[in-house]
Write a protein that holds these residues in place. Sequence first.
Motif, mmCIF file in Angstrom:
data_model
loop_
_atom_site.group_PDB
_atom_site.id
_atom_site.type_symbol
_atom_site.label_atom_id
_atom_site.label_comp_id
_atom_site.label_asym_id
_atom_site.label_seq_id
_atom_site.Cartn_x
_atom_site.Cartn_y
_atom_site.Cartn_z
ATOM 1 N N VAL A 5 0.255 -6.421 -13.643
ATOM 2 C CA VAL A 5 -1.062 -5.843 -13.374
ATOM 3 C C VAL A 5 -1.990 -6.928 -12.845
ATOM 4 O O VAL A 5 -1.750 -8.124 -13.026
ATOM 5 N N TYR A 6 -3.044 -6.484 -12.186
ATOM 6 C CA TYR A 6 -4.019 -7.405 -11.617
ATOM 7 C C TYR A 6 -5.337 -7.265 -12.368
ATOM 8 O O TYR A 6 -5.818 -6.154 -12.572
ATOM 9 N N PRO A 7 -5.943 -8.374 -12.762
ATOM 10 C CA PRO A 7 -7.258 -8.283 -13.389
ATOM 11 C C PRO A 7 -8.315 -7.892 -12.361
ATOM 12 O O PRO A 7 -8.137 -8.110 -11.156
ATOM 13 N N THR A 8 -9.380 -7.306 -12.821
ATOM 14 C CA THR A 8 -10.524 -6.984 -11.967
ATOM 15 C C THR A 8 -11.748 -7.713 -12.499
ATOM 16 O O THR A 8 -11.671 -8.435 -13.497
ATOM 17 N N MET A 9 -12.882 -7.516 -11.846
ATOM 18 C CA MET A 9 -14.112 -8.150 -12.327
ATOM 19 C C MET A 9 -14.642 -7.469 -13.588
ATOM 20 O O MET A 9 -15.589 -7.949 -14.204
ATOM 21 N N ILE A 10 -13.984 -6.359 -14.008
ATOM 22 C CA ILE A 10 -14.410 -5.620 -15.194
ATOM 23 C C ILE A 10 -13.591 -6.099 -16.387
ATOM 24 O O ILE A 10 -12.364 -5.933 -16.400
ATOM 25 N N PRO A 11 -14.200 -6.683 -17.406
ATOM 26 C CA PRO A 11 -13.433 -7.089 -18.589
ATOM 27 C C PRO A 11 -12.709 -5.897 -19.207
ATOM 28 O O PRO A 11 -13.302 -4.836 -19.409
ATOM 29 N N GLY A 12 -11.416 -6.071 -19.464
ATOM 30 C CA GLY A 12 -10.643 -5.003 -20.083
ATOM 31 C C GLY A 12 -10.034 -4.023 -19.110
ATOM 32 O O GLY A 12 -9.303 -3.117 -19.526
ATOM 33 N N LEU A 13 -10.303 -4.176 -17.808
ATOM 34 C CA LEU A 13 -9.771 -3.240 -16.823
ATOM 35 C C LEU A 13 -8.845 -3.968 -15.850
ATOM 36 O O LEU A 13 -9.225 -4.955 -15.229
ATOM 37 N N THR A 14 -7.625 -3.459 -15.741
ATOM 38 C CA THR A 14 -6.642 -4.003 -14.807
ATOM 39 C C THR A 14 -6.179 -2.897 -13.869
ATOM 40 O O THR A 14 -6.468 -1.716 -14.080
ATOM 41 N N ILE A 15 -5.467 -3.292 -12.827
ATOM 42 C CA ILE A 15 -5.026 -2.311 -11.834
ATOM 43 C C ILE A 15 -3.638 -2.667 -11.322
ATOM 44 O O ILE A 15 -3.272 -3.854 -11.242
ATOM 45 N N ILE A 16 -2.853 -1.646 -11.018
ATOM 46 C CA ILE A 16 -1.644 -1.794 -10.208
ATOM 47 C C ILE A 16 -2.011 -1.237 -8.836
ATOM 48 O O ILE A 16 -2.240 -0.036 -8.699
ATOM 49 N N PRO A 17 -2.104 -2.084 -7.823
ATOM 50 C CA PRO A 17 -2.619 -1.645 -6.527
ATOM 51 C C PRO A 17 -1.577 -0.912 -5.691
ATOM 52 O O PRO A 17 -0.400 -0.818 -6.060
ATOM 53 N N ALA A 18 -2.033 -0.409 -4.555
ATOM 54 C CA ALA A 18 -1.161 0.291 -3.611
ATOM 55 C C ALA A 18 -1.247 -0.364 -2.246
ATOM 56 O O ALA A 18 -2.241 -1.008 -1.902
ATOM 57 N N THR A 19 -0.182 -0.189 -1.477
ATOM 58 C CA THR A 19 -0.139 -0.622 -0.084
ATOM 59 C C THR A 19 0.431 0.531 0.744
ATOM 60 O O THR A 19 0.934 1.514 0.183
ATOM 61 N N PRO A 20 0.377 0.429 2.073
ATOM 62 C CA PRO A 20 0.953 1.489 2.914
ATOM 63 C C PRO A 20 2.439 1.741 2.675
ATOM 64 O O PRO A 20 2.959 2.786 3.092
ATOM 65 N N ASP A 21 3.147 0.810 2.023
ATOM 66 C CA ASP A 21 4.561 1.037 1.690
ATOM 67 C C ASP A 21 4.747 2.333 0.915
ATOM 68 O O ASP A 21 5.797 2.976 0.995
ATOM 69 N N LEU A 22 3.715 2.715 0.186
ATOM 70 C CA LEU A 22 3.799 3.908 -0.657
ATOM 71 C C LEU A 22 3.938 5.182 0.176
ATOM 72 O O LEU A 22 4.388 6.212 -0.332
ATOM 73 N N SER A 23 3.590 5.114 1.454
ATOM 74 C CA SER A 23 3.661 6.300 2.307
ATOM 75 C C SER A 23 5.095 6.778 2.509
ATOM 76 O O SER A 23 5.322 7.940 2.860
ATOM 77 N N SER A 24 6.073 5.898 2.281
ATOM 78 C CA SER A 24 7.479 6.293 2.436
ATOM 79 C C SER A 24 8.109 6.713 1.112
ATOM 80 O O SER A 24 9.308 7.025 1.072
ATOM 81 N N ALA A 25 7.342 6.731 0.039
ATOM 82 C CA ALA A 25 7.909 6.965 -1.292
ATOM 83 C C ALA A 25 8.590 8.321 -1.401
ATOM 84 O O ALA A 25 9.666 8.444 -1.991
ATOM 85 N N ASP A 26 7.989 9.356 -0.831
ATOM 86 C CA ASP A 26 8.597 10.688 -0.907
ATOM 87 C C ASP A 26 9.992 10.698 -0.284
ATOM 88 O O ASP A 26 10.933 11.263 -0.844
ATOM 89 N N VAL A 27 10.112 10.071 0.880
ATOM 90 C CA VAL A 27 11.406 10.016 1.564
ATOM 91 C C VAL A 27 12.393 9.170 0.774
ATOM 92 O O VAL A 27 13.567 9.519 0.634
ATOM 93 N N ASP A 28 11.902 8.057 0.209
ATOM 94 C CA ASP A 28 12.774 7.137 -0.503
ATOM 95 C C ASP A 28 13.325 7.721 -1.801
ATOM 96 O O ASP A 28 14.394 7.305 -2.255
#
Length: 269
Positions: free
Chosen positions: A78-101
Motif C-alpha cells: 500500500v502507499y501512504p497518503t498525506m492523510i494519517p491513517g489512510l493508505t491506497i492501492i493505486p490504479a494504472t491504465p493496465d487495469l483496462s485489460s483486466a476483464d480480458v485477462d
Amino acid sequence: MSELREPHILAIANQKGGVGKTTTAINLGTALAALGNRVLVIDLDAQGNASTGFGIPAAQRDFTSYDLLFSESVGIQVYPTMIPGLTIIPATPDLSSADVDMVTDPARLHKMQRALSTESDTVLGQDYILIDCPPSLNLLTINALVAADSVLVPLQCEFFALEGLSQLMRTVQSVRQSSNPRLRIQGIVLTMYDRRNNLSGQVATDVRANLGTLVYDTVIPRNVRLSEAPSHAVPALIYDRTSAGSVAYQQLAGELLARMGRNPVAEVV
C-alpha cells in the motif's frame, strides 16, 4: 487509534459515470481517517483518478490494483497518503485489460475476495476498505461486490438519476444469491445537489419516495471546492475543510458510522 478488527469492505459503485464515485471515495475515506479509523482505498478504475486525487504520481505506482488481482505471489503493498491513517492501492491504465485477462479464469469473480481474505497485517490492520469501482458493471465491479460487505451508491441529482439503478440493484441481488450472501446495500447518497435548481429538489424527493430509508439524510452539494481539489492532488477536506462539500462529506462519514453502529471516536478536525 481504533482497535484492530476485521475491516468492513465498502464498494462505492454505480455503473453510470460522473456521479461522484471517486469524489466520494476520496473524501469519505479522508473523513473516516480523520475520525481515527485506519482506511485503505483501492482504486479499481483504470483512469486512476482516486490515485491522482491522493497525490500518487503515475510513475511511482509500482504495485497497483491490477497486481492485487493477478500477482498472487506478491504480498499486498500500500502507499501512504498525506492523510494519517489512510493508505491506497493505486490504479494504472493496465487495469483496462483486466476483464480480458481474467475472462477465462474459473475463479474470475473471486479474485478480489481472495486477495483481501489474506490474514496479512496490511488487510487486518484496516478498519475500512473502500473500493472505488469503475463506471460499469464489468468483472472488476463484480469482483468488488463479491469481496464487499456492503455497497454505497452515489446518485447524481439529475433527471435520469434512477435510470440504471434498478440494474445495479439486480446485480447486487444476483451476487448476494450466487457468491456473497453477506452483501447488502449500505445506502444511496445523493450527489451534486444544487439548491438553486428546482430539478435537484424534485429528483431528491422522487428518489426518497422510491427508495425510502436506503437514501442517506446527508446530501452532497454541487460545490466548486470539490471540483478544484483534484487538480491540487489533495482531498477537498484538505484543500478547504470549511467548504460546503467538505462539511457534507464529514457529515456523511458520521451518518455512515451511525448506520453501521460504529460511533465516531473523535471530531473531524
